[in-house]
Enzyme design. Sequence first.
Site, PDB file in Angstrom:
ATOM      1  N   LYS A  47     -35.278  -5.658   2.588  1.00 60.40           N
ATOM      2  CA  LYS A  47     -34.818  -6.980   2.137  1.00 60.40           C
ATOM      3  C   LYS A  47     -35.927  -7.665   1.332  1.00 60.40           C
ATOM      4  CE  LYS A  47     -31.668  -7.137   5.990  1.00 60.40           C
ATOM      5  NZ  LYS A  47     -31.507  -7.340   7.421  1.00 60.40           N
ATOM      6  N   GLN A  91     -32.604 -11.220  12.466  1.00 59.37           N
ATOM      7  CA  GLN A  91     -32.533  -9.755  12.462  1.00 59.37           C
ATOM      8  C   GLN A  91     -32.136  -9.252  13.852  1.00 59.37           C
ATOM      9  OE1 GLN A  91     -32.971  -7.799   9.640  1.00 59.37           O
ATOM     10  NE2 GLN A  91     -32.313  -6.081  10.885  1.00 59.37           N
ATOM     11  N   ASP A 116     -26.188 -13.971   6.581  1.00 63.38           N
ATOM     12  CA  ASP A 116     -25.486 -12.769   7.058  1.00 63.38           C
ATOM     13  C   ASP A 116     -23.975 -12.974   7.128  1.00 63.38           C
ATOM     14  OD1 ASP A 116     -26.995 -10.476   7.655  1.00 63.38           O
ATOM     15  OD2 ASP A 116     -27.844 -11.397   9.454  1.00 63.38           O
TER      16      ASP A 116
HETATM   17  N1  GUN Z   1     -29.380  -5.201  12.107  1.00 64.69           N
HETATM   18  C1  GUN Z   1     -28.729  -4.153  11.543  1.00 64.69           C
HETATM   19  N2  GUN Z   1     -27.956  -4.575  10.530  1.00 64.69           N
HETATM   20  C2  GUN Z   1     -28.108  -5.902  10.434  1.00 64.69           C
HETATM   21  C3  GUN Z   1     -27.587  -6.907   9.558  1.00 64.69           C
HETATM   22  O1  GUN Z   1     -26.788  -6.667   8.661  1.00 64.69           O
HETATM   23  N3  GUN Z   1     -28.026  -8.182   9.806  1.00 64.69           N
HETATM   24  C4  GUN Z   1     -28.886  -8.483  10.815  1.00 64.69           C
HETATM   25  N4  GUN Z   1     -29.237  -9.750  10.978  1.00 64.69           N
HETATM   26  N5  GUN Z   1     -29.391  -7.586  11.624  1.00 64.69           N
HETATM   27  C5  GUN Z   1     -29.006  -6.303  11.436  1.00 64.69           C
END
Ligand code: GUN
Length: 280
Positions: A47, A91, A116
Amino acid sequence: MYQILDGKKLRNKIIKEIETSETGKGKTLGVISVGNNKASQTYIKNKERSCEKTSIGFKRFNLLESASKKELLSLISELNNNNQISGFILQLPLPDKLKKFQNEFISAINPKKDADGFHPFNIGSVIASQKLEDVVMVPATSKGIIRLLDEYNVEYVSKRVVVVGRSNIVGKPIAIMMINRGATVTVCNSKTKNLSAITRHADILIVAVGKEKLITADMVKSGVVIVDVGMNRNINGKIVGDVDFDNVKEKASFITPVPGGVGPMTVVSLLENIIKTSNS
Ligand code: GUN
């Protein structure tokens, strides 16, 4: 002959567009993480790298593994009120001690800053709305899947879509989005009896479970479109999906690789959600 649904290539194209248009200027993505989950470190790095390629800023907020519920709620509240942060994500997964409060944490995020798209307001908007433009923050992975399938002109109307996995993060939102697009949708879960009898009827099979080789070649029909959302580490330490790619691909018309399929598209959707924020 199958065709790869190349999420990496599409991500690079969209990132270039964001870079050229400078629409990310003045926006910042925040990432909250708790502890040091190894897989999460990789996802967060991806990211960060994607933000670096655009003009979107990136800021990480890391709490210790031992952080309390109160500390995390307090950080969420701080970011809700921090106008330097356009939007942020928590996360996942959280450490075991905090897992049972996950819904509470997500509900504490201001829906307008929920990059998200996990907040109940945003999930509810997807159910109520037919058009993604009207949703404040679109659930990122599901939006990425739709964008990828659209790129390859995959049709949904009258198609039988089978979703394996019923999580709030992927399974439920993608099922709703497919319903909104005119597909006939079946959602399976770990207690579904005779899974293969259902998956064999799928024109489009979307798998988001987290179990290596859950879907084998005998479980799909010829010409199926496969979307593999799984991310598992196999015994050799290699990242693999939920689908037995090498064998299933021979029966598929389109298939996502892991890595390089859905993962990069989730990141793109996050950036697009950030670009949509108003900064007020
Ligand atoms: N952990 C695995 N995939 C994701 C995601 O798309 N968003 C978040 N916040 N955590 C994750």
